[in-house]
Design an enzyme around this catalytic site. Structure first.
Site, short mmCIF file in Angstrom:
data_model
loop_
_atom_site.label_atom_id
_atom_site.label_comp_id
_atom_site.label_asym_id
_atom_site.label_seq_id
_atom_site.Cartn_x
_atom_site.Cartn_y
_atom_site.Cartn_z
CG ASN A 51 -1.77 1.20 1.36
OD1 ASN A 51 -1.82 2.04 0.45
ND2 ASN A 51 -2.46 1.33 2.48
CE LYS A 93 -0.30 3.18 4.80
NZ LYS A 93 -0.18 3.28 6.25
CG HIS A 99 -5.85 1.76 5.21
ND1 HIS A 99 -5.44 2.69 6.13
CD2 HIS A 99 -4.81 0.91 5.05
CE1 HIS A 99 -4.20 2.42 6.50
NE2 HIS A 99 -3.79 1.34 5.87
CD GLU A 104 -3.10 5.42 6.77
OE1 GLU A 104 -3.05 5.48 5.53
OE2 GLU A 104 -2.19 4.91 7.46
CD GLU A 136 -3.22 -2.52 7.36
OE1 GLU A 136 -2.14 -2.76 6.82
OE2 GLU A 136 -3.87 -1.48 7.14
N GLY A 176 2.62 2.39 10.80
CA GLY A 176 3.53 3.52 10.63
C GLY A 176 4.27 3.93 11.89
CB SER A 181 5.58 -1.57 11.93
OG SER A 181 5.11 -0.27 12.24
P1 13P Z 1 3.14 0.46 7.68
O1 13P Z 1 3.67 -0.83 7.10
O2 13P Z 1 3.86 1.67 7.18
O3 13P Z 1 3.04 0.39 9.17
O4 13P Z 1 1.63 0.62 7.14
C1 13P Z 1 0.76 -0.43 7.25
C2 13P Z 1 -0.46 -0.12 6.48
O5 13P Z 1 -1.24 0.74 6.86
C3 13P Z 1 -0.69 -0.84 5.22
O6 13P Z 1 -1.97 -0.64 4.75
#
Ligand code: 13P
Length: 257
Positions: free
Chosen positions: A9, A11, A99, A101, A171, A177, A212
């Site tokens: 992803n 983003k 997601h 976010e 997640e 992150g 992560s």
């Molecule tokens: P990270 O791997 O940067 O923690 O992000 C995970 C994520 O949100 C994947 O959709």
């Protein structure tokens, strides 16, 4: 046994030139060190999809083209949004839905997640449905009940035809992150609980972990967390790191299953 999968992803990172570059780098790595068992996908920003898809096809890289989001409506007056038909036209085969976010920053609630999953999976594309608790819920010990509720809300009403097109990505928000990876035992426990809920819903779906994930922790998580793969954020922006995560899943699948 579901096919193991790793999806990157990206983003809101990488403009079209950078996206093409990363795709080509992945092509080189995949030719040098082929993956036999794992399905690998990338979810670039909308504006990069066309170019990433073209490079992927022209160079026969074999990535599954994914989108990070889609609007739940077929078409119409939804300024700034993108429809599933538009994505299909570009060769998109899977869409990340709900997601954290999108849920947290853009008000995507359970009902909207459910209608979007229904549209994506109903059209025969893979819906990568994200679930996960925040730190507060985890601290209260309610993480399994919370995620079970998210799953029931997102997947409860799916039609027969859509049911085979779902992948679940667990997640936990506190691991996204942050560099804080969920412990293997936490992943394994939540995974078990997710599978019980899926069973209850009559669904068979691969269960991924995200938060992560890196080349340093992927092998252990894949082996002992009993996941079917990963949804990778930060590490998917670096070709070597992303390929190493895919390699870890591929090796794990080859040796243990
Ligand atoms: P990270 O791997 O940067 O923690 O992000 C995970 C994520 O949100 C994947 O959709």
């Amino acid at each position: 046994m579901p096919t193991p999968a790793v999806y990157g992803n990206w983003k809101m990172n990488l403009d079209v030139v950078e996206a093409i570059h990363l795709t080509q780098q992945l092509g080189v790595l995949r030719r040098r060190s082929p993956l036999e068992h794992v399905e690998v996908g990338v979810a670039p920003p909308f504006v990069d999809l066309r170019s990433v898809g073209s490079v992927n096809e022209a160079d026969r890289i074999g990535l599954v083209l994914c989108a990070q989001h889609v609007n739940e409506h077929e078409s119409g007056a939804f300024t700034g949004e993108v429809s599933l038909a538009m994505l299909e036209r570009l060769g998109v085969r899977a869409v990340i839905v709900g997601h954290s976010e999108r849920r947290r920053l853009y008000g995507m609630d359970d009902a909207l997640v459910a209608s979007t999953v229904a549209r994506v999976a109903g059209a025969g594309l893979r819906a990568i449905v994200c679930v996960g608790e925040d730190a507060e819920v985890r601290a209260s010990g309610g993480e399994e009940a919370f995620v079970a509720e998210q799953l029931r809300a997102a997947l409860g009403g799916l039609t027969e035809g859509a049911r085979g097109n779902v992948t679940v990505a667990y997640e936990p928000l506190w691991a996204i992150g942050t560099g804080v990876v969920a412990e293997t035992a936490q992943v394994a426990a939540q995974n078990h609980s997710i599978r019980v809920t899926l069973d209850e819903l009559g669904l068979e779906a691969p269960v991924l972990y995200g938060g992560s994930v890196s080349p340093e922790n992927a092998a252990e998580l894949a082996r002992e967390g009993a996941v079917d793969g990963f949804l990778v954020g930060g590490a998917s922006l670096r070709a070597e790191a992303f390929h190493a995560v895919c390699r870890a899943v591929d090796d794990c699948y080859a040796s243990t299953r």
